[in-house]
Design a protein around this motif. Structure first.
Motif, mmCIF file in Angstrom:
data_model
loop_
_atom_site.group_PDB
_atom_site.id
_atom_site.type_symbol
_atom_site.label_atom_id
_atom_site.label_comp_id
_atom_site.label_asym_id
_atom_site.label_seq_id
_atom_site.Cartn_x
_atom_site.Cartn_y
_atom_site.Cartn_z
ATOM 1 N N CYS A 2 0.834 -1.203 0.000
ATOM 2 C CA CYS A 2 0.000 0.000 0.000
ATOM 3 C C CYS A 2 0.870 1.255 0.000
ATOM 4 C CB CYS A 2 -0.930 0.007 1.208
ATOM 5 S SG CYS A 2 -2.191 -1.292 1.151
ATOM 6 N N PHE B 239 -3.728 5.584 3.636
ATOM 7 C CA PHE B 239 -3.020 4.787 2.637
ATOM 8 C C PHE B 239 -3.987 4.400 1.526
ATOM 9 C CE2 PHE B 239 -4.413 1.569 5.781
ATOM 10 C CZ PHE B 239 -5.009 0.605 4.973
ATOM 11 N N ARG C 233 -4.377 1.586 -2.050
ATOM 12 C CA ARG C 233 -3.872 0.478 -2.864
ATOM 13 C C ARG C 233 -4.533 0.617 -4.221
ATOM 14 N NH1 ARG C 233 -4.936 -5.805 -1.435
ATOM 15 N NH2 ARG C 233 -6.969 -5.240 -2.331
#
Length: 235
Positions: A149, A163, A165
């Motif tokens: 991530c 974060f 992804r």
């Protein structure tokens, strides 16, 4: 019509200022309460957007709150699908845990309005509109960055604040969705936590008055940017 499913653990920690934008983008919104609704029967792939919201419990508290096990399983299924997923506060912590990262108490509380420090990747992310804008923090736990991530933001009190992804997953420790005009609900609902942390509710109330309008504008720009990347354009 596009659908958005929000996991809401406590009534006043809802989608807040993000709800009007989602409706303007053509989403039909539905809330589920993980503490009372049966999440094991929920199709993790069905909604166009899944949002896991906050709560004053820990992502590791399933021994005390068994429903967290089922909620974690739902988030694991959603992550496996690759479909859009947004986590806020507890929701972000559960996502981090589902991705194998640690979640633990910080040993102190981060409560109140303060600005984020965006990482270089964060400055080129949907969080860019939040640069320099005080957001609402209300947590005593923190997550570690999951493997694979991208770190997006931090604060001096909590290094990992967000974060991503790819484009489909966005996890935020802070509350960009909080409606400052309804901050009194937070102050009453979390009065015991404020008292234990030694935080004067008048301080948070004054911060909400000062920063609420800027946060609302920046939050809607931020969510709008993320939805644009996902292809969820205005109707």
């Amino acid at each position: 019509m596009k659908t958005a499913l929000a996991l809401r653990h406590i009534h006043f920690e809802d989608l807040g200022t993000l709800e009007p934008l989602l409706r303007a983008r053509g989403f039909e919104l539905r809330y589920l309460d993980p503490a009372v609704d049966e999440l094991s029967a929920v199709d993790a792939d069905a909604a166009d957007l899944l949002i896991a919201l906050g709560a004053p419990i820990g992502a590791f508290d399933e021994a005390l709150y068994p429903f967290l096990t089922t909620e974690l399983q739902l988030l694991e299924r959603r992550l496996a699908s690759g479909r859009p997923l947004l986590g806020i506060c507890l929701g972000a912590q559960l996502i981090a845990r589902a991705l194998g990262a640690g979640v633990a108490p910080m040993g102190y509380k981060e409560i109140g309005f303060s600005a984020l420090t965006l990482t270089p990747q964060g400055q080129d992310s949907p969080l860019a509109p939040l640069a320099g804008v005080p957001v609402l923090h209300w947590h005593g736990d923190r997550f570690e960055l999951p493997a694979g991530c991208t770190p997006l933001a931090g604060t001096p009190l909590c290094a990992e604040q967000a974060f991503a992804r790819g484009d489909a997953l966005l996890a935020l420790q802070f509350h960009l969705e909080a409606d400052a005009s309804r901050i009194e609900r937070w102050l009453v609902g979390h009065c015991c936590e404020l008292g234990q942390a030694g935080i004067d509710p008048r301080t948070v109330r004054a911060q909400a008055r000062e920063h609420g309008a800027a946060l609302t504008a920046a939050a809607q720009q931020s969510l709008g940017s993320w939805l644009d990347r996902l292809g969820f354009t205005a109707v």
